[in-house]
Scaffold this active site. Structure first.
Site, PDB file in Angstrom:
ATOM      1  N   LYS A 108       0.860  -1.196   0.000  1.00 18.22           N
ATOM      2  CA  LYS A 108       0.000   0.000   0.000  1.00 18.22           C
ATOM      3  C   LYS A 108       0.892   1.240   0.000  1.00 18.22           C
ATOM      4  O   LYS A 108       1.462   1.618   1.029  1.00 18.22           O
ATOM      5  CB  LYS A 108      -0.919   0.059   1.217  1.00 18.22           C
ATOM      6  CG  LYS A 108      -2.021   1.108   0.999  1.00 18.22           C
ATOM      7  CD  LYS A 108      -2.518   1.793   2.245  1.00 18.22           C
ATOM      8  CE  LYS A 108      -1.767   2.996   2.674  1.00 18.22           C
ATOM      9  NZ  LYS A 108      -1.797   4.150   1.779  1.00 18.22           N
ATOM     10  N   GLU A 131      10.004   0.595  10.234  1.00 23.75           N
ATOM     11  CA  GLU A 131      11.103   1.490   9.808  1.00 23.75           C
ATOM     12  C   GLU A 131      10.556   2.898   9.969  1.00 23.75           C
ATOM     13  O   GLU A 131       9.803   3.375   9.127  1.00 23.75           O
ATOM     14  CB  GLU A 131      11.462   1.242   8.336  1.00 23.75           C
ATOM     15  CG  GLU A 131      11.788  -0.200   7.995  1.00 23.75           C
ATOM     16  CD  GLU A 131      13.277  -0.451   7.827  1.00 23.75           C
ATOM     17  OE1 GLU A 131      14.079   0.374   8.315  1.00 23.75           O
ATOM     18  OE2 GLU A 131      13.633  -1.461   7.221  1.00 23.75           O
ATOM     19  N   CYS A 147      14.795   9.732   5.745  1.00 23.47           N
ATOM     20  CA  CYS A 147      14.662   9.295   7.144  1.00 23.47           C
ATOM     21  C   CYS A 147      15.964   9.476   7.912  1.00 23.47           C
ATOM     22  O   CYS A 147      15.955   9.775   9.094  1.00 23.47           O
ATOM     23  CB  CYS A 147      14.183   7.859   7.207  1.00 23.47           C
ATOM     24  SG  CYS A 147      15.202   6.716   6.284  1.00 23.47           S
ATOM     25  N   GLU A 171      11.049  15.137  14.796  1.00 23.16           N
ATOM     26  CA  GLU A 171      11.437  14.974  13.395  1.00 23.16           C
ATOM     27  C   GLU A 171      10.722  16.027  12.547  1.00 23.16           C
ATOM     28  O   GLU A 171       9.498  16.105  12.545  1.00 23.16           O
ATOM     29  CB  GLU A 171      11.050  13.570  12.906  1.00 23.16           C
ATOM     30  CG  GLU A 171      11.549  13.310  11.500  1.00 23.16           C
ATOM     31  CD  GLU A 171      11.143  11.948  10.960  1.00 23.16           C
ATOM     32  OE1 GLU A 171       9.998  11.538  11.176  1.00 23.16           O
ATOM     33  OE2 GLU A 171      11.994  11.318  10.300  1.00 23.16           O
TER      34      GLU A 171
HETATM   35  P1  NAP Z   1       3.073   8.176   7.431  1.00 22.04           P
HETATM   36  O1  NAP Z   1       2.173   9.325   7.460  1.00 22.04           O
HETATM   37  O2  NAP Z   1       3.260   7.367   8.643  1.00 22.04           O
HETATM   38  O3  NAP Z   1       2.554   7.269   6.220  1.00 22.04           O
HETATM   39  C1  NAP Z   1       3.212   6.066   5.880  1.00 22.04           C
HETATM   40  C2  NAP Z   1       2.221   5.115   5.253  1.00 22.04           C
HETATM   41  O4  NAP Z   1       1.275   4.726   6.256  1.00 22.04           O
HETATM   42  C3  NAP Z   1       1.400   5.725   4.118  1.00 22.04           C
HETATM   43  O5  NAP Z   1       1.184   4.757   3.125  1.00 22.04           O
HETATM   44  C4  NAP Z   1       0.092   6.074   4.804  1.00 22.04           C
HETATM   45  O6  NAP Z   1      -0.997   6.135   3.911  1.00 22.04           O
HETATM   46  C5  NAP Z   1      -0.038   4.902   5.747  1.00 22.04           C
HETATM   47  N1  NAP Z   1      -0.955   5.114   6.867  1.00 22.04           N
HETATM   48  C6  NAP Z   1      -1.378   6.277   7.402  1.00 22.04           C
HETATM   49  N2  NAP Z   1      -2.223   6.032   8.435  1.00 22.04           N
HETATM   50  C7  NAP Z   1      -2.327   4.685   8.546  1.00 22.04           C
HETATM   51  C8  NAP Z   1      -3.028   3.813   9.420  1.00 22.04           C
HETATM   52  N3  NAP Z   1      -3.799   4.271  10.391  1.00 22.04           N
HETATM   53  N4  NAP Z   1      -2.876   2.482   9.256  1.00 22.04           N
HETATM   54  C9  NAP Z   1      -2.089   1.978   8.281  1.00 22.04           C
HETATM   55  N5  NAP Z   1      -1.407   2.766   7.407  1.00 22.04           N
HETATM   56  C10 NAP Z   1      -1.516   4.102   7.545  1.00 22.04           C
HETATM   57  O7  NAP Z   1       4.543   8.562   6.966  1.00 22.04           O
HETATM   58  P2  NAP Z   1       4.924   9.508   5.763  1.00 22.04           P
HETATM   59  O8  NAP Z   1       4.582  10.871   6.212  1.00 22.04           O
HETATM   60  O9  NAP Z   1       4.362   8.958   4.497  1.00 22.04           O
HETATM   61  O10 NAP Z   1       6.502   9.308   5.687  1.00 22.04           O
HETATM   62  C11 NAP Z   1       7.379  10.009   6.450  1.00 22.04           C
HETATM   63  C12 NAP Z   1       7.830   9.202   7.648  1.00 22.04           C
HETATM   64  O11 NAP Z   1       8.405   7.979   7.207  1.00 22.04           O
HETATM   65  C13 NAP Z   1       8.921   9.911   8.411  1.00 22.04           C
HETATM   66  O12 NAP Z   1       8.706   9.747   9.793  1.00 22.04           O
HETATM   67  C14 NAP Z   1      10.182   9.193   7.967  1.00 22.04           C
HETATM   68  O13 NAP Z   1      11.263   9.283   8.860  1.00 22.04           O
HETATM   69  C15 NAP Z   1       9.682   7.806   7.836  1.00 22.04           C
HETATM   70  N6  NAP Z   1      10.589   7.023   6.994  1.00 22.04           N
HETATM   71  C16 NAP Z   1      11.383   6.084   7.597  1.00 22.04           C
HETATM   72  C17 NAP Z   1      12.282   5.342   6.831  1.00 22.04           C
HETATM   73  C18 NAP Z   1      13.144   4.297   7.480  1.00 22.04           C
HETATM   74  O14 NAP Z   1      13.673   3.464   6.742  1.00 22.04           O
HETATM   75  N7  NAP Z   1      13.316   4.281   8.783  1.00 22.04           N
HETATM   76  C19 NAP Z   1      12.374   5.564   5.454  1.00 22.04           C
HETATM   77  C20 NAP Z   1      11.552   6.543   4.866  1.00 22.04           C
HETATM   78  C21 NAP Z   1      10.656   7.257   5.659  1.00 22.04           C
HETATM   79  P3  NAP Z   1      -1.531   7.522   3.281  1.00 22.04           P
HETATM   80  O15 NAP Z   1      -0.362   8.437   3.140  1.00 22.04           O
HETATM   81  O16 NAP Z   1      -2.117   7.105   1.983  1.00 22.04           O
HETATM   82  O17 NAP Z   1      -2.563   8.018   4.218  1.00 22.04           O
END
Ligand code: NAP
Length: 492
Positions: A180, A254, A290, A400
């Site tokens: 997803k 992650e 990240c 962050e």
């Molecule tokens: P996010 O808001 O947590 O979204 C990540 C994914 O989760 C998206 O596909 C989102 O869908 C989905 N999601 C949202 N609410 C959900 C729920 N209640 N249940 C299941 N899935 C749900 O993160 P982001 O803003 O896209 O990405 C940024 C974050 O990712 C940062 O914190 C970054 O540090 C982290 N990151 C970590 C790594 C690593 O390897 N450690 C790598 C890259 C990014 P929708 O967006 O479609 O709502």
């Protein structure tokens, strides 16, 4: 989100077929360099999520029964398809999330190919167990098995990379997969799904796009889902933990970071400044990384020199910082979506309100930063921003920000540097710049981080594990974490 007409529409991949969401629901995808809709993606429902999971469940027994060599052959085909469609995939990634083309086409595509080939090479390891002679009359051994259906949830900042590390290793180990992507930047993932449609037997790889807040719970709590891998924020990890609390599932998380890049007084300052300015947080996809070095811990004796070095690098008129993301000369892209753009702007203001000093940057908006390009005026552009403070307790040092913002903090001793570096809830990555080999090893051992780089930064590759500690998560998208061990004893 509004829906426009006359834009290219993408579809889910479910059970080997390209399918629209139930009722044909769609969402606009925005090009963040212009702020304008440029494509439409499915707004899938809970019902679509269940259909994808059931397709993966149905496909699992036959996929698991294939030999490792047969699975590896599919993965190698996937790698070849990615390489031969690399230009198109890179262009879609750039247009959909703003990561500049000079990085997606020259850097990202070869890495994706490497991931799929690496997973193919490791397919046979996934099921290899141990032999444990327990006594002259009893033989113990272990079998490694796939989990079953794996749901991989990916973020908007690196859609193709996170799709690949989850799907490739999970499939290599014999699992079937539902990916997803974030609906904020789903186009490249949906296109990749389309390209891979005939590579895997139907239902083995499924890709479904829809709002996480609406379909996320269904995807993670469905009883047929055996493992969940999330790359995303701590908030989403908490939601998933709540949704699965009644029946906990194995997970790979992650998550985010607040990584410290530490410069000692004997550092090669020129090299460190170049790394900080060019690939650690300020350029490329504009700090939406990240492992971005969002805190710069600098020995007090060199802090002015380092600040001047970064300013000079970023002010260099030969650096074509902002511009069309598809222009290979552009080094820095926009923020991937409007809500993140607004969040970063408020963090910069918060830092100033908290008393941090503005060393560089702070401006935002296309008309301010790229006045000669009216077509980019409504894009989500933020200038690389360097703040400075004495206090690691400011919110801009603890939370962050996930954008091109870094905060400099001076230190006087090695012990102080370690305490500052470890003084957040996160533990994803850290950098150390020193010529003192003993100190380098002491620092690596003392830093609470899943990844430490010495005299370099953000070096990740398929040969090393990648994951976080503390609130940065646990587990890794690797062949080991997509299979589990079963013990057996035979009385001879
Ligand atoms: P996010 O808001 O947590 O979204 C990540 C994914 O989760 C998206 O596909 C989102 O869908 C989905 N999601 C949202 N609410 C959900 C729920 N209640 N249940 C299941 N899935 C749900 O993160 P982001 O803003 O896209 O990405 C940024 C974050 O990712 C940062 O914190 C970054 O540090 C982290 N990151 C970590 C790594 C690593 O390897 N450690 C790598 C890259 C990014 P929708 O967006 O479609 O709502």
């Amino acid at each position: 989100m509004a829906v426009s007409t006359d834009l290219k529409e993408y579809q889910n991949l479910i059970g080997g077929e390209l399918r629209a969401a139930t009722g044909g629901a769609l969402t606009d995808s925005i090009d963040p360099s212009t702020g304008k809709a440029w494509a439409r993606v499915p707004k899938s429902s809970k019902e679509d999520a269940v259909t994808a999971i059931e397709a993966a469940q149905k496909a699992f027994p036959a996929w698991k029964a294939l030999s490792a060599g047969e699975r590896a052959a599919c993965l190698r085909d996937a790698a070849e398809i990615i390489a031969s469609n690399g230009g198109e995939l890179a262009g879609l990634e750039t247009q959909d999330n703003g990561w500049v083309i000079r990085e997606t086409s020259y850097g990202l595509i070869p890495v994706l190919q490497q991931v799929w080939l690496d997973a193919a090479g490791k397919a046979s390891e996934a099921n290899r167990g141990q032999t444990v002679p327990m006594s002259p009359t009893s033989l113990g051994y272990t079998l490694r098995e796939p989990y079953g259906v794996v749901v991989g949830i990916t973020p908007w900042n690196a859609p193709l990379f996170t799709f690949s590390i989850k799907a490739a290793y999970a499939l290599a180990a014999g699992n079937t997969v539902v990916i997803k992507p974030s609906e904020q930047s789903a186009v490249s993932s949906l296109h990749l799904a389309n390209l891979l449609k005939d590579v895997f037997p139907e239902g083995v790889l499924n890709v479904i796009c829809g709002p996480g807040s609406e379909i996320g719970d269904t995807l993670v709590e469905h009883p047929a889902v055996d493992k969940v891998s999330l790359t995303g924020s701590g908030g989403t990890a908490t939601s998933i933990a709540r949704a699965t609390a009644g029946k906990p599932k194995p997970m790979i998380l992650e998550l985010g970071g607040k990584s410290a890049n530490i410069l000692f007084e004997d550092a090669n300052i020129e090299k460190a400044v170049e790394a900080i300015s060019s690939y650690s947080i300020f350029t490329g996809n504009s700090g939406q990384l990240c492992v971005g070095s969002s805190r710069l811990l600098v020995h007090r004796s060199i802090i002015d020199q380092v600040a001047d070095g970064i300013k000079n690098y970023l002010q260099n008129p030969e650096l074509k910082q902002f511009g069309p993301t598809m222009d290979p000369a552009t080094t820095t892209g926009p923020i991937a979506n409007k809500s993140q753009y607004e969040s970063i702007r408020s963090y910069i203001q918060l830092g100033l309100d908290e008393g941090a000093e503005l060393v560089y940057g702070g401006r935002s908006g296309g008309s301010e930063l790229i006045p000669d390009r009216s077509d980019l005026a409504d894009g989500y552009w933020i200038e690389p921003t360097l703040l400075k403070t004495e206090s690691n307790t400011l919110r801009v040092c603890q939370e962050e920000i996930f954008g091109p913002v870094s905060v400099m903090i001076p230190f006087d001793t090695e012990e102080e540097a370690i305490a500052l570096a470890n003084g957040t809830e996160f533990g994803l990555a850290a950098g150390v710049w020193t010529k003192d080999l003993s100190r380098a090893h002491r620092m690596v051992a003392s830093l609470e981080a899943g990844n430490v780089w010495v005299n370099t930064y953000a070096r990740v590759g398929v040969d090393l594990p990648f994951g976080g500690v503390k609130s940065s998560g646990f587990g890794t998208d690797s062949i080991e974490d997509y299979s589990r061990e079963k013990a057996c004893v035979i009385e001879l």
